[in-house]
Each structure stands twice: as structure tokens, then as C-alpha cells.
Scaffold this motif. Structure first.
Motif, short mmCIF file in Angstrom:
data_model
loop_
_atom_site.label_atom_id
_atom_site.label_comp_id
_atom_site.label_asym_id
_atom_site.label_seq_id
_atom_site.Cartn_x
_atom_site.Cartn_y
_atom_site.Cartn_z
N LYS A 1 -1.43 3.33 10.44
CA LYS A 1 -2.45 3.62 11.30
C LYS A 1 -2.13 4.32 12.40
N LYS B 1 -7.79 7.67 11.22
CA LYS B 1 -6.78 7.43 11.89
C LYS B 1 -6.70 5.74 12.57
N GLU B 2 -7.88 5.11 12.47
CA GLU B 2 -7.97 3.63 12.93
C GLU B 2 -7.77 2.95 11.68
N GLY B 3 -7.30 3.47 10.47
CA GLY B 3 -7.38 2.61 9.31
C GLY B 3 -8.53 2.22 8.58
N ALA C 1 -1.37 -0.97 6.35
CA ALA C 1 -1.54 -1.21 7.81
C ALA C 1 -0.66 -0.61 8.86
N ALA D 1 -12.60 -1.41 7.60
CA ALA D 1 -11.17 -1.60 7.23
C ALA D 1 -11.12 -2.31 5.96
#
Length: 205
Positions: free
Chosen positions: A83, A177-179, A80, A63
Motif C-alpha cells: 500500500k 495507492k490506497e490498495g 497489503a 479493496a
């Protein structure tokens, strides 16, 4: 007489060399620096394809650090908070020729993918006159916000070492999609290249 002229010639030569060096630096800084090759070290896990686009396997992604601040319009934005969507982060400046070349492609793809799980965020850098950046967005019909980062702090500190450089503009990073950082380009992109970075991530579960 020749001795008295020599220092002036030397000064002129040094000035000319200095101007050429500065021009070369400006062109390389705006033109993409290392032409898509991974640079700067760090544990980024990028694998670069022949087209200059780098990707990271799903299990090896990291990330970014905090990427937040004020937009060109003066609103707060924290990446953030996006996300759950694929996020396209594009580093640009109104002074950069390649940025102007890719801007219509970014505007088109952003509009085409609106409401389809993709968010675009610009990172505007080295535009010390904010109005020039706002005019750029208006001229090219950019439909998404840009964080205002004139000093390049988000580029230097917002990403793991080796991801981006102030000498490589325009640059684009795509978060899954999870950042996490899933793809990167250190050059101007066209419509097809940009979509090739986004669409595989939309299909991930």
C-alpha cells in the motif's frame, strides 16, 4: 452388419464431440473468456472502455480481500504490504499462449517503472509443475515475483465477486495507492494498454 457397426460409429462421434468441446473450453479459458466485458456479477463498479479495459471512479473503489502466500521462489508475499504504491497484479500461466504474448510487455514496463512508485506482482495459476512457471519467468526476463496459486484460490477468493474468473486468463488488476481496485483487463495487454492503466493512478493524490 450395419446394426453392429452403428454403436461403434456412435461412440466415435461422441468421443470426437467431447474432444472438440474440451478444446473449445481450453481455448476460451486461455484466451480471455468474455473479451473484456464485465462478468460474474457483484458490486465492482467497473466501466469498460471500447478497448476492453475497465476502470473504477476513485470514490467507488473497493479493496481486494487478502492476497498473500508463497512466491514461486518460496518467499512470503502479502500484497497489503505494498500500500502506498500502484500495484499491478497479473494473472498468468506458462501453458497460456496469450500470456506468452503479453509477457515481454509486462517485463519491459516493469523495468521502465522500477523505483517510480509501481510494484508488479504475478499470480501464477494452474501450473501444477512449478518448474515450468519458473522457466517461463526466466525465458521472458520477468523481474518481479509471482504468487504461486495452482488451484486458483487467490483468483476466486482474493477479489470481490465479478472481478476475475479462472476462465479469463491472462487478466490484470491494478490497485491504486490506497490498495483499492482501480482498473482491470481480461485480455492480453501490450505496452501502451498496460501503461494506460497505470499512469493515471500515479498522478492521483
Amino acid at each position: 452388419m450395419s446394426l453392429s457397426r452403428a454403436p461403434r460409429r456412435t461412440r466415435r462421434t461422441l468421443v470426437a464431440v467431447g474432444m472438440l468441446s474440451a478444446a473449445a473450453l481450453t481455448l476460451s479459458a486461455c484466451g480471455g473468456g468474455d473479451n473484456g466485458k464485465s462478468g460474474g456479477g457483484g458490486n465492482t463498479n467497473f466501466v469498460t472502455n471500447p478497448g476492453g479495459i475497465s476502470t473504477v471512479a476513485k470514490g467507488e473503489r473497493t479493496a481486494p480481500n487478502d492476497i498473500a502466500g508463497d512466491t514461486l521462489e518460496g518467499k512470503k508475499l502479502d500484497v497489503a504490504g505494498l500500500k502506498g504504491k500502484v500495484v499491478v497484479l497479473n494473472v498468468w500461466g506458462s501453458w497460456c499462449g496469450p500470456c506468452r504474448a503479453e509477457a515481454p510487455h509486462f517485463a519491459k514496463v516493469a523495468k521502465d517503472l522500477e523505483g517510480k512508485g509501481v510494484e508488479f506482482v504475478g499470480l501464477n495459476t494452474r501450473d501444477f509443475n512449478k518448474q515450468q512457471a519458473l522457466t517461463f519467468e526466466e525465458d521472458y526476463g520477468i523481474p518481479y515475483p509471482s504468487l504461486y496459486d495452482p488451484q486458483g484460490k487467490l483468483i476466486l477468493f482474493g477479489f470481490p465477486k465479478g472481478t476475475l474468473s479462472l476462465q479469463g486468463i491472462p487478466s490484470t488488476v491494478v490497485l491504486d495507492k490506497e490498495g483499492k481496485i482501480a482498473a482491470r483487463s481480461l485480455k492480453a495487454l501490450n505496452d501502451e494498454e498496460l501503461r494506460s492503466m497505470i499512469e493515471p493512478l500515479l498522478k492521483e493524490k
